[in-house]
Design a protein around this motif. Structure first.
Motif, PDB file in Angstrom:
ATOM      1  N   ASN A   1     -39.378 -22.447  -1.961  1.00  0.00           N
ATOM      2  CA  ASN A   1     -39.677 -23.503  -2.918  1.00  0.00           C
ATOM      3  C   ASN A   1     -38.767 -23.338  -4.133  1.00  0.00           C
ATOM      4  O   ASN A   1     -38.842 -22.325  -4.840  1.00  0.00           O
ATOM      5  N   ILE A   2     -37.918 -24.319  -4.393  1.00  0.00           N
ATOM      6  CA  ILE A   2     -36.900 -24.187  -5.428  1.00  0.00           C
ATOM      7  C   ILE A   2     -37.500 -23.968  -6.816  1.00  0.00           C
ATOM      8  O   ILE A   2     -37.046 -23.081  -7.550  1.00  0.00           O
ATOM      9  N   PRO A   3     -38.518 -24.733  -7.248  1.00  0.00           N
ATOM     10  CA  PRO A   3     -39.090 -24.474  -8.582  1.00  0.00           C
ATOM     11  C   PRO A   3     -39.632 -23.049  -8.729  1.00  0.00           C
ATOM     12  O   PRO A   3     -39.470 -22.418  -9.785  1.00  0.00           O
ATOM     13  N   VAL A   4     -40.292 -22.544  -7.671  1.00  0.00           N
ATOM     14  CA  VAL A   4     -40.814 -21.173  -7.724  1.00  0.00           C
ATOM     15  C   VAL A   4     -39.665 -20.175  -7.796  1.00  0.00           C
ATOM     16  O   VAL A   4     -39.678 -19.241  -8.607  1.00  0.00           O
ATOM     17  N   MET A   5     -38.658 -20.373  -6.952  1.00  0.00           N
ATOM     18  CA  MET A   5     -37.506 -19.456  -6.957  1.00  0.00           C
ATOM     19  C   MET A   5     -36.788 -19.500  -8.294  1.00  0.00           C
ATOM     20  O   MET A   5     -36.327 -18.465  -8.806  1.00  0.00           O
ATOM     21  N   LEU A   6     -36.694 -20.688  -8.884  1.00  0.00           N
ATOM     22  CA  LEU A   6     -36.035 -20.825 -10.175  1.00  0.00           C
ATOM     23  C   LEU A   6     -36.779 -20.044 -11.250  1.00  0.00           C
ATOM     24  O   LEU A   6     -36.172 -19.342 -12.069  1.00  0.00           O
ATOM     25  N   THR A   7     -38.100 -20.143 -11.244  1.00  0.00           N
ATOM     26  CA  THR A   7     -38.911 -19.394 -12.210  1.00  0.00           C
ATOM     27  C   THR A   7     -38.723 -17.896 -12.033  1.00  0.00           C
ATOM     28  O   THR A   7     -38.585 -17.148 -13.011  1.00  0.00           O
ATOM     29  N   VAL A   8     -38.688 -17.469 -10.772  1.00  0.00           N
ATOM     30  CA  VAL A   8     -38.554 -16.044 -10.483  1.00  0.00           C
ATOM     31  C   VAL A   8     -37.209 -15.510 -10.962  1.00  0.00           C
ATOM     32  O   VAL A   8     -37.138 -14.462 -11.625  1.00  0.00           O
ATOM     33  N   VAL A   9     -36.127 -16.224 -10.632  1.00  0.00           N
ATOM     34  CA  VAL A   9     -34.815 -15.709 -11.024  1.00  0.00           C
ATOM     35  C   VAL A   9     -34.633 -15.732 -12.536  1.00  0.00           C
ATOM     36  O   VAL A   9     -33.888 -14.907 -13.088  1.00  0.00           O
TER      37      VAL A   9
END
Length: 405
Positions: free
Chosen positions: A303-311
């Protein structure tokens, strides 16, 4: 912050900021988006394709004490200008590499190892930090946080990926060489701290090299900080390829890498504040825990929004490792010995920063995927967090425990 950005000292801070940004942005941000095109162009495995940045990091760590001596003998301006010129030559060599066919990979490795690797330490974070540390005594923390914000690292992946796709690697590296040329007249304004009218000179080391190396706490800091830094380098080298392997479009994977750089811009300042609130050792432990949890989530979702938050979180923590190590080393060894400690620190953590990134590529090739690589990163980050939590406990208890470190 205003005093950092204004006046004579502010001009020095801005110059150091630009030097650090070009050194780190070109080497780390540029490398992250070049790995896959480089692997395809030269028809090599992931391990060899990612070896270039590891060689640069190896030389950067090994050359720290030598560059400290060059600064002491010739001054900051001569050292920084020489580093910019040397690094620029390295990117010119990279621009020529695609014309050599498959053998061009060896020119790539040479360029990253010597001219770029040495240039990184001569005008990158180490030299820039030494410069502002001398100018902003007795409290350089805010200036160090500002200077080490890697803004170009955040911009370059997004700006550079279309250039590579449209014009090729050679043009991309030629543009990076051009940025070095533009930086030279700006760096001409660098002045040594001894020239500062208020009389702040260079900080003299008060602890011998042997005394530093004989203390177990130095090796704990080197191992823990080196591992966290190496995990960050693995992320820079492999994040785009990791995202593509998980089924994410290459443009979205490049965006994730860019987000890591964007988080780094504020990470050094945020971690500096955290060091004041929690203590440097606990801040480093928290970085380790966030890193472990972050890579676990990256492995579990596309999930791009989740991955974006994580990175964003992982990138901010990774950017704070170097400032936090500076704070911790200053607390334990004293400000007078800080430059010597950091020079030795860079040398001592080479086994981590040099070996882990290419080993991640080899492990990926052997396992046929990034799963085992990510699990190894998670385990390493957890161990580091426990080490720094233990160090924090020993320092808080004081007495005999404090003497042990």
């Amino acid at each position: 912050m205003d005093s950092v950005l204004t006046g004579g000292r502010g001009a020095i801070a801005w110059r150091a900021f630009l030097c650090q940004n070009l050194a780190v942005g070109a080497a780390f941000g540029g490398f992250g988006i070049a790995v896959l095109p480089m692997q395809e162009l030269f028809d090599v495995g992931r391990g060899l394709a990612t070896l270039g940045l590891a060689l640069a990091v190896l030389v950067m760590g090994a050359a720290g004490p030598l560059v400290a001596n060059l600064i002491a003998r010739f001054g900051h301006r001569t050292t920084i200008l020489s580093g910019i010129a040397l690094s620029g030559i390295g990117y010119l060599l990279l621009a020529l590499a695609p014309t050599l066919g498959p053998d061009g990979i060896y020119l790539v490795l040479f360029a990253y190892c010597l001219p770029i690797g040495i240039g990184l330490v001569m005008f990158g974070p180490f030299a820039a930090s030494m410069l502002v540390s001398g100018w902003f005594q007795p409290n350089p923390a805010t200036a160090l946080g500002f200077v080490n914000m890697p803004l170009l690292f955040a911009i370059l992946p997004v700006a550079g990926a279309p250039i590579i796709a449209t014009y090729g690697l050679g043009t991309f590296y030629l543009l990076l060489a051009g940025l070095h040329l533009l930086l030279l007249p700006i760096a001409m304004g660098v002045r040594d701290p001894a020239e500062h009218s208020s009389g702040h000179g260079r900080v003299r080391a008060t602890t011998s090299m042997r005394g530093i190396l004989s203390r177990p706490v130095f090796w704990l800091i080197a191992a823990g900080g080196g591992t966290l830094s190496a995990i960050g380098i693995v992320g820079v080298s492999h994040l785009v390829a990791f995202g593509v392997e998980r089924g994410i479009a290459e443009e979205q994977a490049a965006m994730l890498l860019s987000a890591t750089g964007a988080a780094s811009v504020v990470g050094s300042l945020a971690v500096g504040m955290m060091c004041g609130y929690l203590g440097a050792a606990r801040a480093l432990a928290l970085i380790g825990l966030v890193t472990a949890a972050g890579w676990g989530l990256l492995l579990a979702t596309t999930n791009i929004p989740v991955m974006l938050t994580v990175v964003l979180l992982v990138g901010a923590g990774g950017a704070g490792v170097f400032p936090a190590v500076n704070v911790l080393a200053g607390q334990i060894f004293g400000v007078g010995a800080l430059h010597r400690v950091i020079g030795l620190y860079g040398l001592a953590n080479l086994p981590f920063t040099f070996l882990l990134p290419p080993l991640a590529g080899v492990l990926h090739d052997r396992a046929g995927g990034y799963g085992p690589v990510v699990m190894s990163l998670i385990a390493s980050a957890v161990v580091v967090a426990l080490l720094f939590l233990g160090l924090s406990g020993m320092r808080r208890r004081g007495g005999a425990a404090a003497e042990m470190v």
